[in-house]
Design an enzyme around this catalytic site. Structure first.
Site, PDB file in Angstrom:
ATOM      1  N   MET A 257      40.184  26.160  23.341  1.00 39.07           N
ATOM      2  CA  MET A 257      40.864  25.159  24.166  1.00 39.07           C
ATOM      3  C   MET A 257      39.908  24.026  24.534  1.00 39.07           C
ATOM      4  O   MET A 257      40.290  22.858  24.564  1.00 39.07           O
ATOM      5  CB  MET A 257      41.417  25.840  25.424  1.00 39.07           C
ATOM      6  CG  MET A 257      42.311  24.969  26.267  1.00 39.07           C
ATOM      7  SD  MET A 257      43.723  24.348  25.354  1.00 39.07           S
ATOM      8  CE  MET A 257      44.985  25.529  25.797  1.00 39.07           C
TER       9      MET A 257
ATOM     10  N   LYS B   7      30.480  49.987  58.294  1.00 33.13           N
ATOM     11  CA  LYS B   7      30.266  51.400  57.996  1.00 33.13           C
ATOM     12  C   LYS B   7      30.404  52.282  59.239  1.00 33.13           C
ATOM     13  O   LYS B   7      30.928  53.397  59.163  1.00 33.13           O
ATOM     14  CB  LYS B   7      28.886  51.580  57.360  1.00 33.13           C
ATOM     15  CG  LYS B   7      28.746  52.915  56.640  1.00 33.13           C
ATOM     16  CD  LYS B   7      27.464  52.973  55.825  1.00 33.13           C
ATOM     17  CE  LYS B   7      27.354  54.319  55.105  1.00 33.13           C
ATOM     18  NZ  LYS B   7      26.106  54.438  54.352  1.00 33.13           N
TER      19      LYS B   7
ATOM     20  N   PHE C  15      20.585  44.602  54.884  1.00 32.76           N
ATOM     21  CA  PHE C  15      20.669  44.881  53.452  1.00 32.76           C
ATOM     22  C   PHE C  15      22.123  44.812  52.978  1.00 32.76           C
ATOM     23  O   PHE C  15      22.999  45.429  53.571  1.00 32.76           O
ATOM     24  CB  PHE C  15      20.077  46.269  53.154  1.00 32.76           C
ATOM     25  CG  PHE C  15      20.190  46.644  51.706  1.00 32.76           C
ATOM     26  CD1 PHE C  15      19.530  45.911  50.727  1.00 32.76           C
ATOM     27  CD2 PHE C  15      20.979  47.711  51.303  1.00 32.76           C
ATOM     28  CE1 PHE C  15      19.645  46.239  49.394  1.00 32.76           C
ATOM     29  CE2 PHE C  15      21.098  48.058  49.968  1.00 32.76           C
ATOM     30  CZ  PHE C  15      20.435  47.317  49.004  1.00 32.76           C
ATOM     31  N   GLN C  16      22.372  44.064  51.939  1.00 39.30           N
ATOM     32  CA  GLN C  16      23.713  43.858  51.369  1.00 39.30           C
ATOM     33  C   GLN C  16      24.716  43.356  52.392  1.00 39.30           C
ATOM     34  O   GLN C  16      25.896  43.692  52.342  1.00 39.30           O
ATOM     35  CB  GLN C  16      24.201  45.139  50.681  1.00 39.30           C
ATOM     36  CG  GLN C  16      23.325  45.477  49.476  1.00 39.30           C
ATOM     37  CD  GLN C  16      23.941  46.480  48.531  1.00 39.30           C
ATOM     38  OE1 GLN C  16      24.659  47.379  48.953  1.00 39.30           O
ATOM     39  NE2 GLN C  16      23.657  46.330  47.235  1.00 39.30           N
TER      40      GLN C  16
ATOM     41  N   GLU D 119      33.202  44.646  39.806  1.00 38.53           N
ATOM     42  CA  GLU D 119      34.223  44.463  40.829  1.00 38.53           C
ATOM     43  C   GLU D 119      35.261  43.409  40.449  1.00 38.53           C
ATOM     44  O   GLU D 119      36.410  43.483  40.869  1.00 38.53           O
ATOM     45  CB  GLU D 119      33.583  44.092  42.176  1.00 38.53           C
ATOM     46  CG  GLU D 119      32.843  45.261  42.841  1.00 38.53           C
ATOM     47  CD  GLU D 119      31.403  45.404  42.367  1.00 38.53           C
ATOM     48  OE1 GLU D 119      31.005  44.701  41.419  1.00 38.53           O
ATOM     49  OE2 GLU D 119      30.670  46.225  42.962  1.00 38.53           O
TER      50      GLU D 119
HETATM   51  C1  LIG Z   1      45.225  26.759  29.771  1.00 36.92           C
HETATM   52  C2  LIG Z   1      46.451  26.726  30.630  1.00 36.92           C
HETATM   53  C3  LIG Z   1      47.550  25.967  30.248  1.00 36.92           C
HETATM   54  C4  LIG Z   1      48.729  25.992  30.982  1.00 36.92           C
HETATM   55  N1  LIG Z   1      49.822  25.329  30.509  1.00 36.92           N
HETATM   56  C5  LIG Z   1      51.021  25.528  31.104  1.00 36.92           C
HETATM   57  C6  LIG Z   1      52.234  25.028  30.538  1.00 36.92           C
HETATM   58  O1  LIG Z   1      52.249  24.394  29.478  1.00 36.92           O
HETATM   59  N2  LIG Z   1      53.398  25.292  31.165  1.00 36.92           N
HETATM   60  C7  LIG Z   1      53.445  26.024  32.322  1.00 36.92           C
HETATM   61  O2  LIG Z   1      54.539  26.274  32.832  1.00 36.92           O
HETATM   62  N3  LIG Z   1      52.332  26.469  32.901  1.00 36.92           N
HETATM   63  C8  LIG Z   1      51.129  26.262  32.308  1.00 36.92           C
HETATM   64  N4  LIG Z   1      49.998  26.801  32.884  1.00 36.92           N
HETATM   65  C9  LIG Z   1      50.120  27.505  34.161  1.00 36.92           C
HETATM   66  C10 LIG Z   1      50.055  26.524  35.332  1.00 36.92           C
HETATM   67  O3  LIG Z   1      48.720  26.184  35.580  1.00 36.92           O
HETATM   68  C11 LIG Z   1      50.677  27.148  36.614  1.00 36.92           C
HETATM   69  O4  LIG Z   1      50.052  28.362  36.903  1.00 36.92           O
HETATM   70  C12 LIG Z   1      52.147  27.428  36.491  1.00 36.92           C
HETATM   71  O5  LIG Z   1      52.820  26.366  35.862  1.00 36.92           O
HETATM   72  C13 LIG Z   1      52.750  27.651  37.864  1.00 36.92           C
HETATM   73  O6  LIG Z   1      53.941  28.352  37.749  1.00 36.92           O
HETATM   74  P1  LIG Z   1      55.071  28.260  38.859  1.00 36.92           P
HETATM   75  O7  LIG Z   1      55.419  26.855  39.134  1.00 36.92           O
HETATM   76  O8  LIG Z   1      56.142  29.165  38.384  1.00 36.92           O
HETATM   77  O9  LIG Z   1      54.416  28.746  40.203  1.00 36.92           O
HETATM   78  P2  LIG Z   1      53.750  30.075  40.749  1.00 36.92           P
HETATM   79  O10 LIG Z   1      52.291  29.848  40.810  1.00 36.92           O
HETATM   80  O11 LIG Z   1      54.235  31.306  40.100  1.00 36.92           O
HETATM   81  O12 LIG Z   1      54.276  29.963  42.229  1.00 36.92           O
HETATM   82  C14 LIG Z   1      55.484  30.510  42.611  1.00 36.92           C
HETATM   83  C15 LIG Z   1      56.260  29.591  43.561  1.00 36.92           C
HETATM   84  O13 LIG Z   1      57.379  30.343  44.006  1.00 36.92           O
HETATM   85  C16 LIG Z   1      57.343  30.512  45.406  1.00 36.92           C
HETATM   86  N5  LIG Z   1      57.764  31.876  45.721  1.00 36.92           N
HETATM   87  C17 LIG Z   1      57.033  33.014  45.700  1.00 36.92           C
HETATM   88  N6  LIG Z   1      57.781  34.058  46.048  1.00 36.92           N
HETATM   89  C18 LIG Z   1      59.021  33.590  46.294  1.00 36.92           C
HETATM   90  C19 LIG Z   1      60.254  34.182  46.698  1.00 36.92           C
HETATM   91  N7  LIG Z   1      60.354  35.499  46.917  1.00 36.92           N
HETATM   92  N8  LIG Z   1      61.319  33.385  46.861  1.00 36.92           N
HETATM   93  C20 LIG Z   1      61.229  32.041  46.667  1.00 36.92           C
HETATM   94  N9  LIG Z   1      60.097  31.432  46.272  1.00 36.92           N
HETATM   95  C21 LIG Z   1      59.018  32.187  46.096  1.00 36.92           C
HETATM   96  C22 LIG Z   1      55.926  30.232  45.818  1.00 36.92           C
HETATM   97  O14 LIG Z   1      55.897  29.766  47.144  1.00 36.92           O
HETATM   98  C23 LIG Z   1      55.487  29.188  44.798  1.00 36.92           C
HETATM   99  O15 LIG Z   1      55.861  27.898  45.206  1.00 36.92           O
HETATM  100  C24 LIG Z   1      48.801  26.751  32.168  1.00 36.92           C
HETATM  101  C25 LIG Z   1      47.694  27.481  32.592  1.00 36.92           C
HETATM  102  C26 LIG Z   1      46.527  27.496  31.823  1.00 36.92           C
HETATM  103  C27 LIG Z   1      45.375  28.328  32.271  1.00 36.92           C
HETATM  104  C1  LIG Z   2      35.853  31.623  33.878  1.00 32.91           C
HETATM  105  C2  LIG Z   2      36.204  30.411  33.113  1.00 32.91           C
HETATM  106  N1  LIG Z   2      35.232  29.586  32.661  1.00 32.91           N
HETATM  107  C3  LIG Z   2      35.548  28.479  31.943  1.00 32.91           C
HETATM  108  C4  LIG Z   2      36.851  28.166  31.685  1.00 32.91           C
HETATM  109  C5  LIG Z   2      37.205  26.910  30.887  1.00 32.91           C
HETATM  110  N2  LIG Z   2      37.891  27.287  29.620  1.00 32.91           N
HETATM  111  C6  LIG Z   2      39.219  27.254  29.473  1.00 32.91           C
HETATM  112  S1  LIG Z   2      39.736  27.801  27.983  1.00 32.91           S
HETATM  113  C7  LIG Z   2      38.153  28.051  27.455  1.00 32.91           C
HETATM  114  C8  LIG Z   2      37.856  28.575  26.080  1.00 32.91           C
HETATM  115  C9  LIG Z   2      38.418  29.921  25.840  1.00 32.91           C
HETATM  116  O1  LIG Z   2      37.963  30.395  24.613  1.00 32.91           O
HETATM  117  P1  LIG Z   2      38.566  31.702  23.966  1.00 32.91           P
HETATM  118  O2  LIG Z   2      38.636  32.776  24.979  1.00 32.91           O
HETATM  119  O3  LIG Z   2      37.839  32.027  22.731  1.00 32.91           O
HETATM  120  O4  LIG Z   2      40.077  31.301  23.666  1.00 32.91           O
HETATM  121  P2  LIG Z   2      40.677  30.197  22.641  1.00 32.91           P
HETATM  122  O5  LIG Z   2      40.910  28.966  23.436  1.00 32.91           O
HETATM  123  O6  LIG Z   2      39.716  30.001  21.541  1.00 32.91           O
HETATM  124  O7  LIG Z   2      41.958  30.823  22.189  1.00 32.91           O
HETATM  125  C10 LIG Z   2      37.244  27.708  28.471  1.00 32.91           C
HETATM  126  C11 LIG Z   2      35.784  27.791  28.338  1.00 32.91           C
HETATM  127  C12 LIG Z   2      37.838  29.039  32.200  1.00 32.91           C
HETATM  128  N3  LIG Z   2      39.135  28.802  32.038  1.00 32.91           N
HETATM  129  N4  LIG Z   2      37.496  30.154  32.885  1.00 32.91           N
END
Ligand SMILES: Cc1cc2nc3c(=O)[nH]c(=O)nc-3n(C[C@H](O)[C@H](O)[C@H](O)COP(=O)(O)OP(=O)(O)OC[C@H]3O[C@@H](n4cnc5c(N)ncnc54)[C@H](O)[C@@H]3O)c2cc1C
Ligand SMILES: Cc1ncc(C[n+]2csc(CCOP(=O)(O)OP(=O)(O)O)c2C)c(N)n1
Lengths: 583, 187
Positions: free
Chosen positions: A481, A164, A114-115, A52
Site C-alpha cells: 500500500m 498489587k 520498578f515497572q 501484550e
Molecule cells: C488501508 C485502509 C483503507 C480503507 N479504505 C476504506 C474504504 O475504501 N472504504 C471504507 O468503507 N472504509 C475504508 N477503511 C476503513 C475506514 O478507515 C473506517 O474505519 C471505516 O470507514 C469506518 O466505518 P464506519 O463508518 O462503519 O464506522 P465505525 O468505525 O464502525 O463506527 C460505527 C459508528 O456507528 C455508531 N454506533 C456504534 N454502535 C451503535 C449502535 N448500537 N447503534 C447506532 N449506532 C452505533 C458509532 O457511534 C459510530 O459512529 C480503510 C481502512 C484502511 C486501514
Molecule cells: C503499525 C503500522 N505501521 C505502519 C503502517 C503504514 N502502512 C499501511 S499499509 C503498509 C504496508 C503493508 O504491507 P503488507 O503488510 O505487506 O501489505 P500489502 O499492502 O503489501 O498488501 C504500511 C507500512 C500501518 N498501517 N500500521
C-alpha cells in the site's frame, strides 16, 4: 449476598459472574496474585499470548466475532504500554474490551517504582473510560461497572488498573446487580425524526442505504431488521469496510462496499443519490473524499448512538440519536403503518442507472501468465472456502482492501479488520481470538507479509493452544500500500517500501511446529488452498503474488466520488495540489 | 479500463479545509459541565480540548455537591457553531459527565470572575489607583506604603477593563479565578 475475599479473587469472581470464558494475557510481578487465582479455578481459560499487543488484538477478534466483550490481562509498566496500540485500535473501531492491568502497590505510586507507569494517564485518551482502583472494597463494583460501560451505548475499550496491594487485601465482593450506574445512553430514537425519515423514503427517487459498523455493534437483531427494511423498500444498499456482512453480499440490493477502495457503483450511487440513509456509519474520510463534493444533491439522514458522530464532518438533515436495532424497528413500523409507500417509478429508473454503473465491472482483472494476481488468489480463496463456517481477519494494506472487495460476507461478525487505526499486526492475533471463540470454524487471516511479521511471535500461541488458524499471506515482497502511494504520489521513488530480507515462511512455520505451504503457480493454487483448509493445525501459506499490482478502484485523497481511478492506465498526476498532504 | 471524469491534477483542495458551508464566524460560549467528582475527571475534560484542538478561554472547577459527589466545571470556549456543537457532544460522551449546559444559548445567564491585582506606586499614581478601584468597586485587601492588592469581582470584560487602567499605574501581578456562571431565574 456479600462475601469477603481478596482483590485477586474478586477479579476472577467478577469475570465469572460476567460470563467471561476466555482471557488473553501475559503475567508479570504486578498481576501475580490474579494469576494465582486463575491457576486455582476451571471456569475461565487463560490464553498466554507472546506479546501484550497480541492479547488485546486477540480479545478484539474474540469480541467482534461473538458480540461479547473481550478480556485481556497484563502486568504493569511495559505490559500496560504494550497494550496501548490495541486499546487505540478498539477505541476507533468501537470494540468492547475490558483490559486489566497490574499496578505497583498504592503506597509506591508516584515513586518511579520498578515497572511503574502512569497507566490511567497514558490510556485515558485511548479508552472509553478507565479506573485506578485504590480500595479492595470498590474493586468488584468497578469491574461490573466496567463491563456495563464497555458494552453500553457506543461500545469501546475500558481499562482497570489494579495495584498489587489491592489484589492482596481482603474486601467485600459486590454483586453485579447491586451496582448503580448513571451511564445509560439513549437507545430509542425520536419518533418525529423517524417519521420524517419514513416520509422521505416514500418520495425519494434515488435513495441509498449507507450502513456501517454500528449495525454490527447493535447486534444480530439490527442486521435482521436491516435485511427486512431493504427487502421491503427495494432500496440499494452499500456498506463501509466495518459493516460488511450486516446485509448479505448475495442479497439483491447489495451494490458493494463504498469508499476510497470501494466499488464504482457504490460510490456513484452515493454521489448521485437524493436520499442518503446512514445507519451506524460515521462519515469517515475514507468515505467522504472531498467534503464539498460529497453527495451534493442529497437529503441526508443519520442513525447513530453517539451524538458526537452526528454533524461531526457532514451536516445531516434528519439526525436520529439511538441504537440501530431500536430505531430500525420503529422505522419499519412507522413506514408500514403509513402504507409501505415508495416511489416505484423513480426507483426503477435508479436501478437502471445503477446497473449501468455495475456494467463498468470495476473489479475485473486478468489472470494471465505464470504469476498469481492477488485478486485471483482471493477469488480462489472465496470459491474454495465460501461453503465453510468461515471467519476472516485481515492485516492492513492492499491485501486488506482486496479481501474486502473479493471475499463475500453473508452474515455479521464474520469479518474482523482494523479499519479506523489501520493497525498492521492486528490480523494474526485477532484470528487467534476468533478461533478461541469458534473452535470448529475455519478461521483465515488474509495478510501481507510485512504486516504479518509485526506479530509473528503469536505462532507460538497458535501452536500451544492447537488453534488451526490459516495465515493466508499475499506475499508481494513490498509494503504494497505504501509502494502504491509512492507510485501515484511520489514519482515512483520507492523509499523503504521493499520488504527486504524476508524469512523463508515455510521454514519459519516449521520452526514453530506449524505447517508451511508456498505457492507461486496459478495452476497449483487450488490444490494448495485445499491443502491449507484440510490441514488440522496452524498453516502459514506463503502465496507469492505479482509484486507491483495496484489496488483499484481508488478515490485519490482530496477527490470526489465521481473522480475515481479505475485502472493503471490513467493514474499519472492523479493526486496533485493540496490533496498531497492528505493521508 | 480507464478513469472516469478525472480531471488530471484538477484539485487544489484539501479535505481538511473543505468543511461544508456552516457559518464560520467564531462564537464564544460558556459551558457548565456537571461531573462526577472522580480523580482524573478534569484531566479527561482538558485532554479532550487539547487532543481535539479546541480552545479553552477560561476554566474553573470546584465541588458543588459534597454528598452527591458532584463538581461543576465552567468552561469558556470559542469556535464555529459546528465546533461548539462537537465540543458539547464530545463532553457529553465522557462517562463521568452528567450534564452539559450551554449557558450562552439557553437563555440569559450571570457570569462572574474574581481577580486580585497587585499595584505598586507612589504619589499621584497611588491616589489614582485607589480612585479607579473605587469606581470599579474593587476592595483593598492588602496594603503597604508602596503597594496595594485590590480584589475585584465582575464580568471578564470588567476585569479586562480594570487591568487596562491599572497598567500605567504600576500593575505588577494579576491572579484571576476564571469564570463562574449560572443561568438566570428559577430552575
Ligand atoms: C488501508 C485502509 C483503507 C480503507 N479504505 C476504506 C474504504 O475504501 N472504504 C471504507 O468503507 N472504509 C475504508 N477503511 C476503513 C475506514 O478507515 C473506517 O474505519 C471505516 O470507514 C469506518 O466505518 P464506519 O463508518 O462503519 O464506522 P465505525 O468505525 O464502525 O463506527 C460505527 C459508528 O456507528 C455508531 N454506533 C456504534 N454502535 C451503535 C449502535 N448500537 N447503534 C447506532 N449506532 C452505533 C458509532 O457511534 C459510530 O459512529 C480503510 C481502512 C484502511 C486501514
Ligand atoms: C503499525 C503500522 N505501521 C505502519 C503502517 C503504514 N502502512 C499501511 S499499509 C503498509 C504496508 C503493508 O504491507 P503488507 O503488510 O505487506 O501489505 P500489502 O499492502 O503489501 O498488501 C504500511 C507500512 C500501518 N498501517 N500500521
Amino acid at each position: 449476598m456479600t462475601k469477603a475475599m481478596t482483590g485477586a479473587k474478586m477479579v476472577v469472581q467478577a469475570l465469572i459472574d460476567q460470563g467471561v470464558e476466555v482471557v488473553f494475557g501475559y503475567p508479570g510481578g504486578a498481576v501475580l496474585p490474579i494469576y494465582d487465582e486463575i491457576f486455582q479455578q476451571n471456569s475461565i481459560t487463560h490464553v498466554l499470548v507472546r506479546h501484550e499487543q497480541g492479547a488485546v488484538h486477540a480479545a478484539e477478534g474474540y469480541a467482534r466475532s461473538t458480540g461479547k466483550p473481550g478480556v485481556a490481562l497484563v502486568t504493569s509498566g511495559p505490559g500496560a504500554t504494550n497494550a496501548v496500540t490495541g486499546l487505540t485500535d478498539a477505541l476507533l473501531d468501537s470494540i468492547p474490551l475490558i483490559v486489566l492491568t497490574g499496578q505497583v502497590p498504592t503506597f509506591m505510586i508516584g515513586s518511579d517504582a520498578f515497572q511503574e507507569a502512569d497507566t490511567v494517564g497514558i490510556t485515558r485518551p485511548c479508552t472509553k473510560h478507565n479506573w485506578l482502583v485504590k480500595e479492595t472494597d470498590k474493586l468488584a463494583a468497578t469491574l461490573h461497572e466496567a463491563f456495563h460501560v464497555a458494552t453500553s451505548g457506543r461500545p469501546g475499550p475500558v481499562l482497570i488498573d489494579i495495584p498489587k496491594d489491592v489484589q492482596f487485601a481482603t474486601g467485600t465482593y459486590t454483586q453485579a446487580k447491586q451496582v448503580e450506574t448513571h451511564y445509560n445512553p439513549q437507545v430509542k430514537g425520536d419518533l418525529d425524526a423517524i417519521t420524517e425519515l419514513a416520509k422521505a423514503m416514500e418520495t425519494a427517487k434515488r435513495p441509498v442505504f449507507y450502513t456501517g459498523g454500528g449495525v454490527i455493534n447493535s447486534g444480530p437483531a439490527a442486521s435482521q431488521l436491516l435485511r427486512e427494511l431493504v427487502a421491503a423498500t427495494g432500496f440499494p444498499i452499500t456498506s463501509t469496510l466495518m459493516g460488511l456482512g450486516a446485509y448479505p453480499a448475495s442479497g439483491d440490493s447489495w451494490i458493494g462496499m463504498l469508499g476510497m477502495h470501494g466499488l464504482y457503483e457504490a460510490n456513484m450511487a452515493m454521489h448521485d443519490c437524493d436520499l442518503m440513509i446512514n445507519i451506524g456509519a460515521r462519515f469517515d474520510d475514507r468515505i467522504t473524499g472531498r467534503l464539498d463534493a460529497f453527495s451534493p444533491n442529497s437529503k441526508k439522514a443519520h442513525i447513530d448512538i453517539d451524538a458526537s458522530s452526528i454533524n461531526k464532518v457532514i451536516h445531516v438533515d434528519i439526525p436520529i440519536l439511538g441504537d440501530v436495532a431500536h430505531v430500525l424497528e420503529d422505522l419499519l413500523n412507522v413506514w408500514k403503518a403509513r402504507g409501505r409507500k415508495t416511489n416505484k417509478e423513480g426507483l426503477s429508473k435508479w436501478w437502471n442507472q445503477i446497473n449501468e454503473w455495475r456494467n463498468v465491472k470495476c473489479l475485473d482483472f486478468k489472470q494471465d501468465g505464470k504469476i498469481i494476481k492477488p485478486q485471483y488468489a482471493l477469488q480462489r480463496l472465496e470459491e474454495l472456502t465460501k461453503k465453510h463456517d468461515r471467519y476472516i481477519t485481515t492485516e492492513v494494506g492492499q491485501h486488506q482492501m482486496w479481501a474486502a472487495q473479493y471475499l463475500r460476507f453473508e452474515d455479521p461478525n464474520r469479518w474482523m479488520t482494523s479499519g479506523g487505526l489501520g493497525t498492521m499486526g492486528y490480523g494474526f492475533p485477532a484470528s487467534i481470538g476468533v478461533q478461541m471463540a469458534h473452535p470448529d470454524a475455519l478461521v483465515i487471516n488474509v495478510a501481507g507479509e510485512a504486516s504479518w511479521l509485526m506479530n509473528m511471535q503469536e505462532l507460538g500461541t497458535a501452536m500451544q493452544y492447537k488453534l488451526p488458524v490459516k495465515q493466508f499471506i499475499l506475499n508481494n515482497e513490498r509494503l504494497g500500500m505504501v509502494r502504491q502511494w509512492q507510485e501515484l504520489l511520489h514519482g515512483e521513488r520507492y523509499s523503504s517500501s521493499w520488504s527486504e530480507s524476508l524469512p523463508d515462511f515455510v521454514k519459519l512455520a516449521e520452526a514453530f511446529g506449524a505447517k508451511g505451504i508456498q505457492c507461486h503457480d496459478p495452476d497449483a493454487l487450488d490444490d494448495a488452498i485445499m491443502e491449507m483448509i484440510t490441514y488440522d493445525g496452524p498453516v502459514l501459506f506463503d502465496c507469492l503474488v505479482e509484486k507491483h499490482e495496484n489496488c483499484f478502484p481508488m478515490i485519490p485523497s482530496g477527490k470526489a466520488h465521481n473522480e475515481m481511478l479505475l485502472g493503471d492506465d490513467s493514474t499519472e498526476g492523479a493526486i496533485q495540489g493540496a490533496g498531497e498532504a492528505l493521508v | 479500463m480507464s478513469a472516469l471524469k478525472i480531471k488530471k491534477g484538477a484539485t487544489s483542495h484539501s479535505a481538511y479545509n473543505l468543511r461544508p458551508n456552516y457559518s464560520d464566524t467564531i462564537e464564544q460560549h460558556t459551558l457548565a459541565v456537571l461531573v462526577e467528582n472522580e480523580p482524573g475527571v478534569l484531566a479527561r475534560v482538558i485532554g479532550l480540548f487539547s487532543g481535539r484542538g479546541y480552545n479553552i478561554d477560561s476554566l474553573t472547577v470546584a465541588e458543588v455537591d459534597h454528598l452527591g459527589h458532584r463538581s461543576r466545571i465552567t468552561i469558556v470556549t470559542s469556535g464555529t457553531p459546528q465546533i461548539i456543537e462537537q465540543i458539547k457532544a464530545q463532553l457529553g460522551r465522557i462517562v463521568d459527565v452528567h450534564k452539559v449546559n450551554d449557558l450562552t444559548v439557553e437563555g440569559p445567564s450571570v457570569e462572574r470572575e474574581l481577580a486580585l491585582f497587585k499595584v505598586s506606586g507612589k504619589g499621584e499614581n497611588r491616589i489614582e489607583a485607589v480612585r479607579l478601584a473605587d469606581i470599579f468597586r474593587a476592595n483593598v485587601v492588602d496594603s503597604t506604603l508602596e503597594s496595594f492588592i485590590f480584589e475585584i469581582t465582575g464580568t471578564p470584560e470588567k476585569i479586562d477593563a480594570f487591568a487596562e487602567l491599572m497598567q500605567p499605574l504600576g500593575l505588577q501581578e494579576i491572579a484571576r479565578t476564571g469564570v463562574a456562571a449560572l443561568s438566570r431565574g428559577a430552575v
